[in-house]
Design a protein around this motif. Structure first.
Motif, PDB file in Angstrom:
ATOM      1  N   ARG A 188     -58.506 -26.712 -19.665  1.00 15.31           N
ATOM      2  CA  ARG A 188     -57.087 -26.432 -19.816  1.00 15.31           C
ATOM      3  C   ARG A 188     -56.601 -25.633 -18.616  1.00 15.31           C
ATOM      4  O   ARG A 188     -57.327 -24.816 -18.061  1.00 15.31           O
ATOM      5  N   SER A 189     -55.351 -25.878 -18.231  1.00 15.97           N
ATOM      6  CA  SER A 189     -54.725 -25.114 -17.158  1.00 15.97           C
ATOM      7  C   SER A 189     -53.225 -25.189 -17.365  1.00 15.97           C
ATOM      8  O   SER A 189     -52.640 -26.275 -17.297  1.00 15.97           O
ATOM      9  N   GLY A 190     -52.618 -24.062 -17.658  1.00 17.78           N
ATOM     10  CA  GLY A 190     -51.200 -24.076 -18.002  1.00 17.78           C
ATOM     11  C   GLY A 190     -50.998 -24.872 -19.277  1.00 17.78           C
ATOM     12  O   GLY A 190     -51.717 -24.690 -20.261  1.00 17.78           O
ATOM     13  N   ASP A 191     -50.053 -25.801 -19.278  1.00 15.92           N
ATOM     14  CA  ASP A 191     -49.779 -26.651 -20.430  1.00 15.92           C
ATOM     15  C   ASP A 191     -50.495 -27.990 -20.350  1.00 15.92           C
ATOM     16  O   ASP A 191     -50.171 -28.920 -21.081  1.00 15.92           O
ATOM     17  N   VAL A 192     -51.476 -28.090 -19.462  1.00 17.07           N
ATOM     18  CA  VAL A 192     -52.188 -29.352 -19.260  1.00 17.07           C
ATOM     19  C   VAL A 192     -53.608 -29.227 -19.788  1.00 17.07           C
ATOM     20  O   VAL A 192     -54.289 -28.232 -19.551  1.00 17.07           O
ATOM     21  N   SER A 193     -54.053 -30.254 -20.516  1.00 15.99           N
ATOM     22  CA  SER A 193     -55.438 -30.339 -20.961  1.00 15.99           C
ATOM     23  C   SER A 193     -56.072 -31.575 -20.337  1.00 15.99           C
ATOM     24  O   SER A 193     -55.459 -32.630 -20.289  1.00 15.99           O
ATOM     25  N   ILE A 194     -57.305 -31.435 -19.874  1.00 15.09           N
ATOM     26  CA  ILE A 194     -58.032 -32.530 -19.242  1.00 15.09           C
ATOM     27  C   ILE A 194     -59.331 -32.723 -20.002  1.00 15.09           C
ATOM     28  O   ILE A 194     -60.121 -31.786 -20.106  1.00 15.09           O
ATOM     29  N   ARG A 195     -59.541 -33.911 -20.559  1.00 12.56           N
ATOM     30  CA  ARG A 195     -60.794 -34.194 -21.249  1.00 12.56           C
ATOM     31  C   ARG A 195     -61.644 -35.127 -20.407  1.00 12.56           C
ATOM     32  O   ARG A 195     -61.173 -36.121 -19.884  1.00 12.56           O
ATOM     33  N   ASP A 196     -62.918 -34.794 -20.308  1.00 14.51           N
ATOM     34  CA  ASP A 196     -63.817 -35.464 -19.391  1.00 14.51           C
ATOM     35  C   ASP A 196     -64.991 -36.061 -20.153  1.00 14.51           C
ATOM     36  O   ASP A 196     -65.475 -35.468 -21.106  1.00 14.51           O
ATOM     37  N   VAL A 197     -65.434 -37.244 -19.691  1.00 12.80           N
ATOM     38  CA  VAL A 197     -66.591 -37.869 -20.317  1.00 12.80           C
ATOM     39  C   VAL A 197     -67.706 -38.130 -19.302  1.00 12.80           C
ATOM     40  O   VAL A 197     -68.465 -39.077 -19.434  1.00 12.80           O
ATOM     41  N   GLY A 198     -67.818 -37.290 -18.312  1.00 20.63           N
ATOM     42  CA  GLY A 198     -68.884 -37.435 -17.337  1.00 20.63           C
ATOM     43  C   GLY A 198     -68.361 -37.698 -15.941  1.00 20.63           C
ATOM     44  O   GLY A 198     -68.781 -38.646 -15.279  1.00 20.63           O
ATOM     45  N   THR A 199     -67.471 -36.882 -15.480  1.00 22.65           N
ATOM     46  CA  THR A 199     -66.784 -37.096 -14.209  1.00 22.65           C
ATOM     47  C   THR A 199     -66.942 -35.884 -13.308  1.00 22.65           C
ATOM     48  O   THR A 199     -67.035 -34.760 -13.777  1.00 22.65           O
ATOM     49  N   VAL A 200     -66.947 -36.100 -12.003  1.00 20.05           N
ATOM     50  CA  VAL A 200     -66.893 -35.017 -11.026  1.00 20.05           C
ATOM     51  C   VAL A 200     -65.458 -34.949 -10.526  1.00 20.05           C
ATOM     52  O   VAL A 200     -64.937 -35.931  -9.998  1.00 20.05           O
ATOM     53  N   PHE A 201     -64.821 -33.804 -10.725  1.00 22.30           N
ATOM     54  CA  PHE A 201     -63.417 -33.693 -10.333  1.00 22.30           C
ATOM     55  C   PHE A 201     -63.108 -32.274  -9.886  1.00 22.30           C
ATOM     56  O   PHE A 201     -63.810 -31.319 -10.230  1.00 22.30           O
ATOM     57  N   ASN A 202     -62.039 -32.151  -9.087  1.00 25.36           N
ATOM     58  CA  ASN A 202     -61.618 -30.850  -8.560  1.00 25.36           C
ATOM     59  C   ASN A 202     -60.234 -30.526  -9.090  1.00 25.36           C
ATOM     60  O   ASN A 202     -59.358 -31.397  -9.196  1.00 25.36           O
ATOM     61  N   VAL A 203     -60.018 -29.263  -9.442  1.00 26.14           N
ATOM     62  CA  VAL A 203     -58.733 -28.812  -9.957  1.00 26.14           C
ATOM     63  C   VAL A 203     -58.308 -27.574  -9.187  1.00 26.14           C
ATOM     64  O   VAL A 203     -59.122 -26.655  -8.977  1.00 26.14           O
TER      65      VAL A 203
ATOM     66  N   ARG B 296     -68.049 -26.476 -24.257  1.00 25.13           N
ATOM     67  CA  ARG B 296     -67.331 -27.696 -23.894  1.00 25.13           C
ATOM     68  C   ARG B 296     -65.837 -27.449 -23.718  1.00 25.13           C
ATOM     69  O   ARG B 296     -65.055 -28.398 -23.611  1.00 25.13           O
ATOM     70  N   VAL B 297     -65.452 -26.180 -23.679  1.00 25.91           N
ATOM     71  CA  VAL B 297     -64.049 -25.816 -23.478  1.00 25.91           C
ATOM     72  C   VAL B 297     -63.968 -24.753 -22.383  1.00 25.91           C
ATOM     73  O   VAL B 297     -64.755 -23.801 -22.374  1.00 25.91           O
ATOM     74  N   ALA B 298     -63.028 -24.916 -21.455  1.00 23.67           N
ATOM     75  CA  ALA B 298     -62.821 -23.923 -20.403  1.00 23.67           C
ATOM     76  C   ALA B 298     -61.340 -23.914 -20.021  1.00 23.67           C
ATOM     77  O   ALA B 298     -60.620 -24.886 -20.253  1.00 23.67           O
TER      78      ALA B 298
END
Length: 312
Positions: free
Chosen positions: A162-177, A138-140
């Motif tokens: 995580r990417s750089g100093d940003v953390s993104i927590r998801d609860v069931g979403t389709v997203f692109n980074v 559950r962590v990448a």
């Protein structure tokens, strides 16, 4: 219906909500800080009820400061992530004391689909590097490049990217980074997210919305996107939103695996638009050069772009 009853209703419906319902949910949260607090209280109570009750002794884990502090851009949470995190910290926490790191890295011109054990799927673009923990799926961490995430919902263990100093927590979403140096672009295809950059008010984003973050300049810009085009790179679409030509060249290198050099002031010219690529560099590079008012030539296996005469 009271505010608390509304919060409970939204929480119960989340597993099966449509895109329109996610939009309505985000609007409800934005209407009042009390709405957000009521929802967080409901989510926290639900997580506490479903937390493990095995009686196992919690492990004490000292996490690296760099991965969890609030410097730079701080932490960005997806909707419900704050409440879930608080609930999990309040109860027994079972963590592996030592991560077992797994690196997924694609060469330029290569793509890869990664299926995680928890049901989450990651589609990695060319020239990308993703760090995973075999002990905690559950962590990448997206260190560079681009990926589309299809996250399986688990209220008791939100997925964290995580990417750089940003953390993104998801609860069931389709997203692109997409991570390119100091720039981070996040776009949402399904679901909704709540972003909280350090020192700024929380922002809600739903399907069809995104953010462009430039850590070097300290800027965050909201954008509208077509949900169907989120992750469009998988179908050959090149989405340009003020990208410089040298940044476009870097994306072409990742997609095709060949060097693209840009000469002179053309490198800093910004380009906006949506371009459909064929997958054949021999067709795509000359066509793109024409669209941006550039000349091209080949030297060995390299492509070289420069401004056309009379175009600056």
């Amino acid at each position: 219906m009271t505010r608390e009853e509304q919060a409970i209703d939204w929480h119960v419906r989340q597993r099966d909500m449509s895109v329109a319902e996610w939009d309505a949910f985000a609007t409800w949260l934005e209407d009042s800080p009390e709405n957000a607090r009521a929802y967080d209280a409901v989510a926290m109570a639900d997580a506490a009820l479903t937390a493990p009750t095995t009686g196992a002794e919690p492990l004490t884990v000292e996490m690296p400061v760099a991965a969890n502090d609030n410097r730079g851009w701080g932490r960005w949470w997806l909707m419900g992530g704050v409440a879930a995190a608080v609930a999990l910290m309040a109860g027994p926490v079972l963590l592996h004391s030592r991560p077992d790191i797994r690196i997924e890295q694609t060469r330029a011109g290569e793509t890869r689909v990664i299926a995680l054990n928890d049901g989450t799927q990651v589609e990695l673009a060319g020239g990308s590097r993703l760090r995973l923990d075999r002990n905690d799926t559950r962590v990448a961490t997206l260190e560079s490049g681009q990926a589309l995430f299809r996250v399986r919902h688990d209220a008791s263990a939100p997925f964290e990217l995580r990417s750089g100093d940003v953390s993104i927590r998801d609860v069931g979403t389709v997203f692109n980074v997409r991570r390119e140096g100091a720039r981070l672009d996040v776009t949402v295809a399904e679901g909704a997210i709540a972003l909280a950059p350090q020192g700024q008010e929380m922002q809600q984003l739903s399907a069809g919305q995104g953010v462009r973050l430039d850590e070097a300049r300290g800027s965050v810009r909201r954008v509208r996107v077509d949900p169907a085009m989120v992750g469009g790179w998988r179908r050959g679409f090149l989405d340009l939103d003020g990208d410089t030509v040298d940044a476009i060249a870097a994306r072409l290198q990742s997609a095709y695996g060949m060097r693209v050099a840009v000469e002179g002031p053309l490198a800093k010219r910004s380009v906006t638009g949506l371009v459909r690529m064929t997958g054949d560099a021999g067709q795509d590079v000359p066509r793109l050069a024409k669209l941006i008012g550039a000349e091209w030539r080949q030297s060995g296996g390299d492509w070289i772009l420069r401004a056309s005469d009379g175009v600056h």
